[in-house]
Design a protein around this motif. Sequence first.
Motif, mmCIF file in Angstrom:
data_model
loop_
_atom_site.group_PDB
_atom_site.id
_atom_site.type_symbol
_atom_site.label_atom_id
_atom_site.label_comp_id
_atom_site.label_asym_id
_atom_site.label_seq_id
_atom_site.Cartn_x
_atom_site.Cartn_y
_atom_site.Cartn_z
ATOM 1 N N GLY A 135 64.847 -43.621 132.554
ATOM 2 C CA GLY A 135 65.754 -43.816 131.433
ATOM 3 C C GLY A 135 66.227 -45.243 131.299
ATOM 4 N N ILE A 136 67.022 -45.469 130.283
ATOM 5 C CA ILE A 136 67.656 -46.764 130.027
ATOM 6 C C ILE A 136 69.151 -46.569 130.247
ATOM 7 C CG2 ILE A 136 68.127 -48.565 128.317
ATOM 8 C CD1 ILE A 136 65.456 -47.728 126.968
ATOM 9 N N TYR A 137 69.718 -47.388 131.111
ATOM 10 C CA TYR A 137 71.130 -47.266 131.506
ATOM 11 C C TYR A 137 71.905 -48.479 130.999
ATOM 12 C CZ TYR A 137 69.329 -43.746 134.753
ATOM 13 O OH TYR A 137 68.723 -42.643 135.311
ATOM 14 N N HIS A 138 72.803 -48.237 130.056
ATOM 15 C CA HIS A 138 73.680 -49.297 129.539
ATOM 16 C C HIS A 138 74.985 -49.217 130.322
ATOM 17 C CE1 HIS A 138 71.231 -50.305 126.004
ATOM 18 N NE2 HIS A 138 70.930 -49.013 125.991
ATOM 19 N N ALA A 139 75.297 -50.292 131.016
ATOM 20 C CA ALA A 139 76.500 -50.296 131.854
ATOM 21 C C ALA A 139 77.531 -51.271 131.300
ATOM 22 C CB ALA A 139 76.148 -50.668 133.286
ATOM 23 N N PHE A 140 78.784 -50.855 131.419
ATOM 24 C CA PHE A 140 79.927 -51.625 130.946
ATOM 25 C C PHE A 140 80.948 -51.753 132.068
ATOM 26 C CE2 PHE A 140 77.993 -49.483 127.384
ATOM 27 C CZ PHE A 140 77.994 -50.431 126.370
ATOM 28 N N SER A 141 81.854 -52.677 131.895
ATOM 29 C CA SER A 141 83.054 -52.711 132.730
ATOM 30 C C SER A 141 84.231 -52.502 131.782
ATOM 31 C CB SER A 141 83.186 -54.043 133.477
ATOM 32 O OG SER A 141 83.328 -55.118 132.559
ATOM 33 N N ALA A 142 85.307 -51.944 132.315
ATOM 34 C CA ALA A 142 86.482 -51.658 131.493
ATOM 35 C C ALA A 142 87.714 -51.582 132.378
ATOM 36 C CB ALA A 142 86.300 -50.341 130.739
ATOM 37 N N ASN A 143 88.860 -51.733 131.755
ATOM 38 C CA ASN A 143 90.135 -51.557 132.442
ATOM 39 C C ASN A 143 90.752 -50.229 132.038
ATOM 40 O OD1 ASN A 143 89.889 -54.137 133.539
ATOM 41 N ND2 ASN A 143 91.001 -55.081 131.865
ATOM 42 N N LEU A 144 91.278 -49.523 133.016
ATOM 43 C CA LEU A 144 91.953 -48.267 132.738
ATOM 44 C C LEU A 144 93.237 -48.559 131.980
ATOM 45 C CD1 LEU A 144 91.748 -45.200 133.296
ATOM 46 C CD2 LEU A 144 93.215 -45.588 135.286
ATOM 47 N N ASP A 145 93.481 -47.842 130.888
ATOM 48 C CA ASP A 145 94.640 -48.075 130.038
ATOM 49 C C ASP A 145 95.595 -46.880 130.084
ATOM 50 O OD1 ASP A 145 96.211 -49.532 128.222
ATOM 51 O OD2 ASP A 145 95.302 -48.509 126.504
ATOM 52 N N MET A 146 95.849 -46.400 131.288
ATOM 53 C CA MET A 146 96.726 -45.256 131.496
ATOM 54 C C MET A 146 97.005 -45.156 132.995
ATOM 55 S SD MET A 146 93.788 -42.346 130.984
ATOM 56 C CE MET A 146 94.705 -40.943 131.571
ATOM 57 N N PRO A 147 98.011 -44.404 133.398
ATOM 58 C CA PRO A 147 98.261 -44.239 134.832
ATOM 59 C C PRO A 147 97.121 -43.479 135.517
ATOM 60 C CG PRO A 147 100.204 -43.628 133.547
ATOM 61 C CD PRO A 147 99.068 -43.803 132.578
ATOM 62 N N VAL A 148 96.781 -43.917 136.710
ATOM 63 C CA VAL A 148 95.743 -43.262 137.508
ATOM 64 C C VAL A 148 96.049 -41.771 137.674
ATOM 65 C CG1 VAL A 148 94.781 -43.154 139.853
ATOM 66 C CG2 VAL A 148 95.069 -45.369 138.723
ATOM 67 N N SER A 149 97.312 -41.440 137.806
ATOM 68 C CA SER A 149 97.719 -40.042 138.038
ATOM 69 C C SER A 149 97.384 -39.120 136.861
ATOM 70 C CB SER A 149 99.216 -39.971 138.340
ATOM 71 O OG SER A 149 99.957 -40.446 137.228
ATOM 72 N N GLU A 150 97.091 -39.687 135.692
ATOM 73 C CA GLU A 150 96.775 -38.868 134.518
ATOM 74 C C GLU A 150 95.280 -38.581 134.356
ATOM 75 O OE1 GLU A 150 98.620 -40.394 130.971
ATOM 76 O OE2 GLU A 150 100.590 -40.517 131.940
ATOM 77 N N ILE A 151 94.449 -39.142 135.228
ATOM 78 C CA ILE A 151 93.008 -38.884 135.173
ATOM 79 C C ILE A 151 92.743 -37.424 135.533
ATOM 80 C CG2 ILE A 151 90.810 -39.354 136.374
ATOM 81 C CD1 ILE A 151 91.460 -41.471 134.344
#
Length: 144
Positions: free
Chosen positions: A88-104
């Motif tokens: 397959g083709i894998y498109h990878a990104f980086s991102a910042n979480l925009d919420m508290p970790v506890s809400e995942i």
Amino acid sequence: MRADTGSLTIFAGAVVMAPDGRILCQLRDDKPGIKFPGYWSASPGGHVEPNEHPRDAIVRELLEEFEARVTNLKELITITEAGQDMLGIYHAFSANLDMPVSEIRCHEGQRADFFDPSEALRLRLHPVSRKILLEFLSQKIRVR
């Protein structure tokens, strides 16, 4: 506009960093039909739907799988794999979480957790996810 990719499946994933520097990791399901069952992913995501841009796909996948909101989404690397188990083709990104970790939340996979990136490298990682994490770490070091 996307190029013709033939019969290759297109995936989108992201290294999602919490404010404390830890990254979101997902323990893959361990059930029939899942490739690399019981492996961790340091770049969770999923399939890109027909006519969907990989950037839109990763935002959708993070919401569906973790109820995660992210900011600062950046293209990281695109990897094409020819091996049968990872074709397959894998498109990878980086991102910042925009919420508290506890809400995942974890709606797909066995569990979701946050790890220091160096700790994540010691996990039993999906091979493509390992490549993505190594690229993330090399770019993070270059911008310091």
